[in-house]
Motif scaffolding. Sequence first.
Motif, mmCIF file in Angstrom:
data_model
loop_
_atom_site.group_PDB
_atom_site.id
_atom_site.type_symbol
_atom_site.label_atom_id
_atom_site.label_comp_id
_atom_site.label_asym_id
_atom_site.label_seq_id
_atom_site.Cartn_x
_atom_site.Cartn_y
_atom_site.Cartn_z
ATOM 1 N N ALA A 192 0.829 -1.228 0.050
ATOM 2 C CA ALA A 192 0.004 -0.089 -0.099
ATOM 3 C C ALA A 192 0.834 1.330 0.137
ATOM 4 N N VAL A 193 0.276 2.316 -0.302
ATOM 5 C CA VAL A 193 1.128 3.418 -0.289
ATOM 6 C C VAL A 193 0.626 4.687 0.651
ATOM 7 N N LEU A 194 1.432 5.246 1.491
ATOM 8 C CA LEU A 194 0.814 6.472 2.130
ATOM 9 C C LEU A 194 1.207 7.637 1.283
ATOM 10 N N ARG A 195 0.286 8.263 0.705
ATOM 11 C CA ARG A 195 0.740 9.909 -0.196
ATOM 12 C C ARG A 195 0.530 10.857 0.628
ATOM 13 N N ILE A 196 1.556 11.736 0.795
ATOM 14 C CA ILE A 196 1.470 12.916 1.603
ATOM 15 C C ILE A 196 1.586 14.212 0.732
ATOM 16 N N TYR A 197 0.331 14.865 0.740
ATOM 17 C CA TYR A 197 0.500 15.994 -0.102
ATOM 18 C C TYR A 197 0.613 17.259 0.434
ATOM 19 N N GLY A 198 1.139 18.288 -0.094
ATOM 20 C CA GLY A 198 1.516 19.493 0.163
ATOM 21 C C GLY A 198 2.291 20.495 -0.758
ATOM 22 N N ALA A 199 2.041 21.618 -0.803
ATOM 23 C CA ALA A 199 2.509 22.478 -2.179
ATOM 24 C C ALA A 199 4.029 22.452 -2.027
ATOM 25 N N SER A 200 4.644 22.263 -0.935
ATOM 26 C CA SER A 200 6.257 21.982 -1.050
ATOM 27 C C SER A 200 6.733 21.189 -0.300
ATOM 28 N N VAL A 201 6.055 20.008 -0.128
ATOM 29 C CA VAL A 201 6.558 18.911 0.741
ATOM 30 C C VAL A 201 8.060 18.144 0.162
ATOM 31 N N GLY A 202 8.222 18.480 -1.115
ATOM 32 C CA GLY A 202 9.752 18.056 -1.690
ATOM 33 C C GLY A 202 10.714 18.939 -1.502
ATOM 34 N N TYR A 203 10.356 20.119 -0.746
ATOM 35 C CA TYR A 203 11.474 21.083 -0.496
ATOM 36 C C TYR A 203 11.775 21.251 0.956
ATOM 37 N N GLN A 204 11.127 20.578 1.753
ATOM 38 C CA GLN A 204 11.154 20.852 3.118
ATOM 39 C C GLN A 204 12.327 19.895 3.875
ATOM 40 N N VAL A 205 13.282 20.436 4.301
ATOM 41 C CA VAL A 205 14.450 19.757 4.924
ATOM 42 C C VAL A 205 13.881 19.198 6.155
ATOM 43 N N GLY A 206 13.938 17.757 6.422
ATOM 44 C CA GLY A 206 13.738 17.238 7.701
ATOM 45 C C GLY A 206 12.260 16.614 7.550
ATOM 46 N N ASN A 216 5.552 9.963 -1.561
ATOM 47 C CA ASN A 216 4.688 8.273 -1.622
ATOM 48 C C ASN A 216 5.568 7.305 -0.762
ATOM 49 N N LEU A 217 5.078 7.008 0.267
ATOM 50 C CA LEU A 217 5.984 5.764 0.960
ATOM 51 C C LEU A 217 5.383 4.568 0.771
ATOM 52 N N LEU A 218 5.983 3.768 0.277
ATOM 53 C CA LEU A 218 5.534 2.423 0.010
ATOM 54 C C LEU A 218 5.731 1.538 1.239
ATOM 55 N N ILE A 219 4.552 0.712 1.632
ATOM 56 C CA ILE A 219 4.819 0.214 2.885
ATOM 57 C C ILE A 219 4.010 -1.182 2.566
ATOM 58 N N ASP A 220 3.985 -2.072 3.814
ATOM 59 C CA ASP A 220 3.163 -3.194 3.571
ATOM 60 C C ASP A 220 1.622 -2.875 4.104
ATOM 61 N N ARG A 221 0.879 -3.629 3.156
ATOM 62 C CA ARG A 221 -0.659 -3.337 3.334
ATOM 63 C C ARG A 221 -1.179 -3.714 4.669
ATOM 64 N N LYS A 222 -0.501 -4.398 5.697
ATOM 65 C CA LYS A 222 -1.104 -4.764 6.747
ATOM 66 C C LYS A 222 -0.907 -3.330 7.835
ATOM 67 N N ASP A 223 0.146 -2.786 7.406
ATOM 68 C CA ASP A 223 0.556 -1.544 8.227
ATOM 69 C C ASP A 223 -0.078 -0.140 8.010
ATOM 70 N N LEU A 224 -0.977 -0.328 6.899
ATOM 71 C CA LEU A 224 -1.678 0.865 6.186
ATOM 72 C C LEU A 224 -2.348 1.710 7.135
ATOM 73 N N ILE A 251 -4.072 -1.569 -4.595
ATOM 74 C CA ILE A 251 -2.651 -1.481 -5.890
ATOM 75 C C ILE A 251 -1.831 -2.622 -5.688
ATOM 76 N N ALA A 252 -1.133 -2.707 -6.526
ATOM 77 C CA ALA A 252 0.056 -3.889 -6.545
ATOM 78 C C ALA A 252 1.225 -3.495 -7.299
ATOM 79 N N LEU A 253 2.223 -4.086 -6.970
ATOM 80 C CA LEU A 253 3.481 -3.752 -7.368
ATOM 81 C C LEU A 253 4.238 -4.999 -8.552
ATOM 82 N N ILE A 254 4.631 -4.482 -9.625
ATOM 83 C CA ILE A 254 5.330 -5.556 -10.273
ATOM 84 C C ILE A 254 6.701 -5.115 -10.689
ATOM 85 N N ALA A 255 7.522 -6.211 -10.275
ATOM 86 C CA ALA A 255 9.003 -5.934 -10.734
ATOM 87 C C ALA A 255 9.335 -6.762 -11.792
ATOM 88 N N VAL A 256 10.433 -6.251 -12.585
ATOM 89 C CA VAL A 256 10.955 -7.030 -13.507
ATOM 90 C C VAL A 256 12.529 -7.202 -13.032
#
Length: 459
Positions: free
Chosen positions: A318-332, A359-367, A391-396
Amino acid sequence: MVVMKFGGASLKDEKSLKQISKIIKKRIPEQPIIVLSAVSGVTDTLVRATNQALVNESSIVENINQLAALHRKIVAEAISSPPIRTETQEQIEILLSRLERLLYGIAYTGECTPRTRDLVLTFGERMAVHLLAGRLNTISCPAKALFADEIDIVAHGSWGLGTADLEQIQCLLPKHLDPLIQNGVIPVITGFFGRTAKNLPITFGRGGTDYSAAVVADAMKTTQMEVWKDVDGFLSTAPEITQDGHLLEYLSYEEAAELAYFGAKILHPRTVEPLMVKKIPLIIKNTFKTECEGTVIGPERFTHKQVIKSVTYDKEIAVLRIYGASVGYQVGLLKELVTALSDCTINIKSVITSQTSINLLIDRKDLNEGFEQLTQLNLDFVDKIEPVDNIALIAVVGEGLAETSGLAARVFSTVAKLGTNIEMISSGASRVAFYFIVNRPELEKTVKSIHDEFFNNKG
Ligand code: ASP
Ligand code: MG
């Protein structure tokens, strides 16, 4: 010397106990060391018994009876020599009564700390080693049951997620095993857990016996390690997806680790870690089809013509998606998120960030727990946190993947032709793997079409 690991899939009943004992007997000249996990289903029963003890005391008798019946039947039918049978049965009864008292302790106090939970979970392996040692002794292969916490398989880390201290184990373990091996006695060791510096049992996570076996192989400097299962080895894709998958004869350590990490259920993802230093080869073998060559995993890297060796998937993400206009820019900010999740021992499998979302990818049981934990933080700059499920993940996976141009394009155009939408992509983190995320209902057909494209190209 060779380490042979047998898991629950190889140890279900008296018949399979006889089968693995036969396999071991043939290997005596190679000085086998056995690492064993619980009888199939037993660890699940222990997890359930612990949870039920917390709410309903009367569940304890029922769960203990079930475990007792399972093990007693195997003893009665697989250990024919009366003195060995009595001795084995006694050892198992001692363990069952300790387990029962522990469960009552949990019921009376109404709490089960992670430390106590780890202790309870070790009982499956403890009973199993007595079964196998008993059977081996019955067929005139001298063997001794050994508990990992009594032979200095030292470990540290959080409960349920221990890490072995390889250096200490290298020093201490041979002192316990060498005298046995020199006297022709086969050590039969519990997998799945070790002991902390304070002598408390700590588990390595579900499926951790593979990792235990690798730790033993490293410490004893064995020439090879074998994992005996109920399948032939690693396949080019999971049999649930298509029967067209072929057996992979050889994988590099990295390929096997990434395949296991991204969902191939065949091996614990940490298994190759201890093997890499001394380059000890690992072989996957089928307990019920010994003539099958299996998959060899080792240090050499080979790039196939098709580059991709296997397509795997993981539905339990599962994914925890954290939104905010500048989250990518915030140190820490990332540090705060990661710390909050690790405080409740939620493991982050992967991170993908942009300026406006993390986006943090985690185990579904921890969602749910992870979502609550992050929401409570009330962080500045964060507008919204969204738990993404279904959702599900596919890896090659394949050596040479990072260096081959046009490969990703071929994968994604196959996916596009199906009309499958890709939610997220991550590549570059590993030299030998990349993954992407799709909506859960599109998983099977997408994996199958990528597999067809590379291995079964019907034009
Ligand atoms: N018995 C443990 C489990 O089921 C460890 C193992 O199987 O490797 O997770
Ligand atoms: Mg198991």
